[in-house]
Design a protein around this motif. Structure first.
Motif, mmCIF file in Angstrom:
data_model
loop_
_atom_site.group_PDB
_atom_site.id
_atom_site.type_symbol
_atom_site.label_atom_id
_atom_site.label_comp_id
_atom_site.label_asym_id
_atom_site.label_seq_id
_atom_site.Cartn_x
_atom_site.Cartn_y
_atom_site.Cartn_z
ATOM 1 N N GLU A 126 0.925 -1.380 -0.224
ATOM 2 C CA GLU A 126 0.086 0.123 -0.018
ATOM 3 C C GLU A 126 1.113 1.332 -0.271
ATOM 4 O OE1 GLU A 126 -2.360 -0.607 3.904
ATOM 5 O OE2 GLU A 126 -3.638 -1.450 2.357
ATOM 6 N N GLY A 127 1.897 1.093 0.837
ATOM 7 C CA GLY A 127 2.717 2.437 0.604
ATOM 8 C C GLY A 127 3.697 2.568 -0.828
ATOM 9 N N MET A 128 4.044 1.657 -1.082
ATOM 10 C CA MET A 128 4.498 1.918 -2.852
ATOM 11 C C MET A 128 3.479 2.211 -3.520
ATOM 12 S SD MET A 128 6.782 -1.944 -2.355
ATOM 13 C CE MET A 128 6.497 -2.555 -4.105
ATOM 14 N N ALA A 129 2.293 1.733 -3.580
ATOM 15 C CA ALA A 129 1.059 2.130 -4.385
ATOM 16 C C ALA A 129 0.880 3.608 -3.942
ATOM 17 C CB ALA A 129 -0.267 1.606 -4.302
ATOM 18 N N SER A 130 1.144 4.133 -3.380
ATOM 19 C CA SER A 130 1.263 5.712 -2.431
ATOM 20 C C SER A 130 1.918 6.436 -3.385
ATOM 21 C CB SER A 130 0.840 5.726 -0.874
ATOM 22 O OG SER A 130 0.551 7.206 -0.547
ATOM 23 N N MET A 131 3.634 6.074 -2.770
ATOM 24 C CA MET A 131 5.048 6.280 -3.197
ATOM 25 C C MET A 131 4.647 6.235 -5.066
ATOM 26 S SD MET A 131 7.288 5.748 -0.674
ATOM 27 C CE MET A 131 8.261 4.521 -2.101
ATOM 28 N N GLN A 132 4.065 5.115 -5.633
ATOM 29 C CA GLN A 132 3.529 5.645 -6.648
ATOM 30 C C GLN A 132 3.048 6.727 -7.152
ATOM 31 O OE1 GLN A 132 2.925 1.527 -8.152
ATOM 32 N NE2 GLN A 132 5.422 1.285 -8.370
ATOM 33 N N SER A 133 1.913 6.123 -6.481
ATOM 34 C CA SER A 133 0.967 7.383 -7.071
ATOM 35 C C SER A 133 1.524 9.461 -6.783
ATOM 36 C CB SER A 133 -0.708 7.243 -6.234
ATOM 37 O OG SER A 133 -0.743 8.488 -6.407
ATOM 38 N N GLN A 134 1.688 9.256 -6.488
ATOM 39 C CA GLN A 134 2.477 10.666 -5.849
ATOM 40 C C GLN A 134 3.942 10.788 -7.072
ATOM 41 O OE1 GLN A 134 1.442 12.550 -3.630
ATOM 42 N NE2 GLN A 134 3.244 14.245 -4.899
ATOM 43 N N ILE A 135 4.836 9.960 -7.318
ATOM 44 C CA ILE A 135 6.004 9.929 -8.276
ATOM 45 C C ILE A 135 4.551 10.592 -9.493
ATOM 46 C CG2 ILE A 135 7.091 8.746 -10.162
ATOM 47 C CD1 ILE A 135 8.201 7.269 -7.121
ATOM 48 N N LYS A 136 3.882 9.551 -9.854
ATOM 49 C CA LYS A 136 2.845 9.826 -11.099
ATOM 50 C C LYS A 136 2.231 11.338 -11.168
ATOM 51 C CE LYS A 136 0.684 5.608 -12.283
ATOM 52 N NZ LYS A 136 0.132 4.761 -12.745
ATOM 53 N N GLU A 137 1.775 11.936 -10.208
ATOM 54 C CA GLU A 137 2.298 13.529 -10.122
ATOM 55 C C GLU A 137 2.634 14.413 -10.287
ATOM 56 O OE1 GLU A 137 -1.596 15.106 -9.385
ATOM 57 O OE2 GLU A 137 -2.237 12.384 -10.439
ATOM 58 N N ASP A 138 4.127 14.150 -9.440
ATOM 59 C CA ASP A 138 4.865 15.048 -9.292
ATOM 60 C C ASP A 138 5.693 15.134 -10.986
ATOM 61 O OD1 ASP A 138 4.428 15.244 -6.695
ATOM 62 O OD2 ASP A 138 6.923 14.004 -6.105
ATOM 63 N N ILE A 139 5.524 13.741 -11.948
ATOM 64 C CA ILE A 139 6.107 13.625 -13.111
ATOM 65 C C ILE A 139 5.009 15.113 -14.219
ATOM 66 C CG2 ILE A 139 6.077 12.632 -15.225
ATOM 67 C CD1 ILE A 139 7.198 10.205 -13.071
ATOM 68 N N LYS A 140 3.358 14.867 -13.703
ATOM 69 C CA LYS A 140 2.435 15.775 -14.784
ATOM 70 C C LYS A 140 3.411 16.872 -14.175
ATOM 71 C CE LYS A 140 -1.795 16.384 -14.677
ATOM 72 N NZ LYS A 140 -3.453 15.782 -14.428
ATOM 73 N N ALA A 141 3.337 17.461 -12.772
ATOM 74 C CA ALA A 141 3.833 18.658 -12.439
ATOM 75 C C ALA A 141 5.281 19.279 -13.162
ATOM 76 C CB ALA A 141 3.549 18.929 -10.982
ATOM 77 N N VAL A 142 5.782 18.764 -13.211
ATOM 78 C CA VAL A 142 7.102 18.724 -13.870
ATOM 79 C C VAL A 142 7.178 18.668 -15.268
ATOM 80 C CG1 VAL A 142 9.458 18.480 -14.637
ATOM 81 C CG2 VAL A 142 8.892 17.473 -12.237
ATOM 82 N N GLY A 143 6.013 17.659 -16.083
ATOM 83 C CA GLY A 143 5.561 17.847 -17.597
ATOM 84 C C GLY A 143 4.857 19.154 -17.799
ATOM 85 N N GLU A 144 4.358 20.088 -17.185
ATOM 86 C CA GLU A 144 3.769 21.589 -16.690
ATOM 87 C C GLU A 144 4.090 22.584 -16.637
ATOM 88 O OE1 GLU A 144 0.373 20.737 -14.164
ATOM 89 O OE2 GLU A 144 -1.005 19.540 -15.128
ATOM 90 N N VAL A 145 5.090 22.695 -15.941
ATOM 91 C CA VAL A 145 5.944 23.682 -16.154
ATOM 92 C C VAL A 145 6.403 23.932 -17.126
ATOM 93 C CG1 VAL A 145 8.356 24.393 -14.532
ATOM 94 C CG2 VAL A 145 5.940 23.192 -13.266
ATOM 95 N N LEU A 146 7.731 22.745 -17.827
ATOM 96 C CA LEU A 146 8.497 22.546 -19.004
ATOM 97 C C LEU A 146 6.866 22.245 -20.039
ATOM 98 C CD1 LEU A 146 11.099 19.920 -17.859
ATOM 99 C CD2 LEU A 146 11.280 22.489 -17.318
ATOM 100 N N GLY A 147 6.015 22.277 -19.725
ATOM 101 C CA GLY A 147 4.997 22.779 -20.879
ATOM 102 C C GLY A 147 5.510 20.860 -22.063
#
Length: 84
Positions: free
Chosen positions: A19-40
């Motif tokens: 469950e902890g790993m799933a939570s971390m994977q979800s957070q990583i996906k969100e972080d990647i999305k945020a970086v993508g938005e910043v970089l366009g």
């Protein structure tokens, strides 16, 4: 099947870690999305960059190999790497 207390605790520990790993994977996906938005750029491009860096750090020569592939593709397409 009989599960003793020690085995039950081990199974619960595994479940909790998954469950902890799933939570971390979800957070990583969100972080990647945020970086993508910043970089366009699309999140897939950020994922490719991250994968390439990880591969380079683990084995080396990953970036040079990818550069060679891109240069070969550009040659075949009749463009140079810097052209749009």
């Amino acid at each position: 099947m009989q599960i003793d207390t020690k085995t039950r605790e081990a199974i619960e520990d595994i479940i909790n870690r998954r469950e902890g790993m799933a939570s971390m994977q979800s957070q990583i996906k969100e972080d990647i999305k945020a970086v993508g938005e910043v970089l366009g750029v699309k999140t897939a491009q950020i994922g490719k960059i991250i994968a390439l860096v990880e591969k380079e750090r683990a084995k080396g020569d990953a970036i040079a190999g990818e550069r060679d592939i891109i240069e070969a593709a550009a040659d075949l397409a009749g463009t140079s790497e810097g052209e749009e």
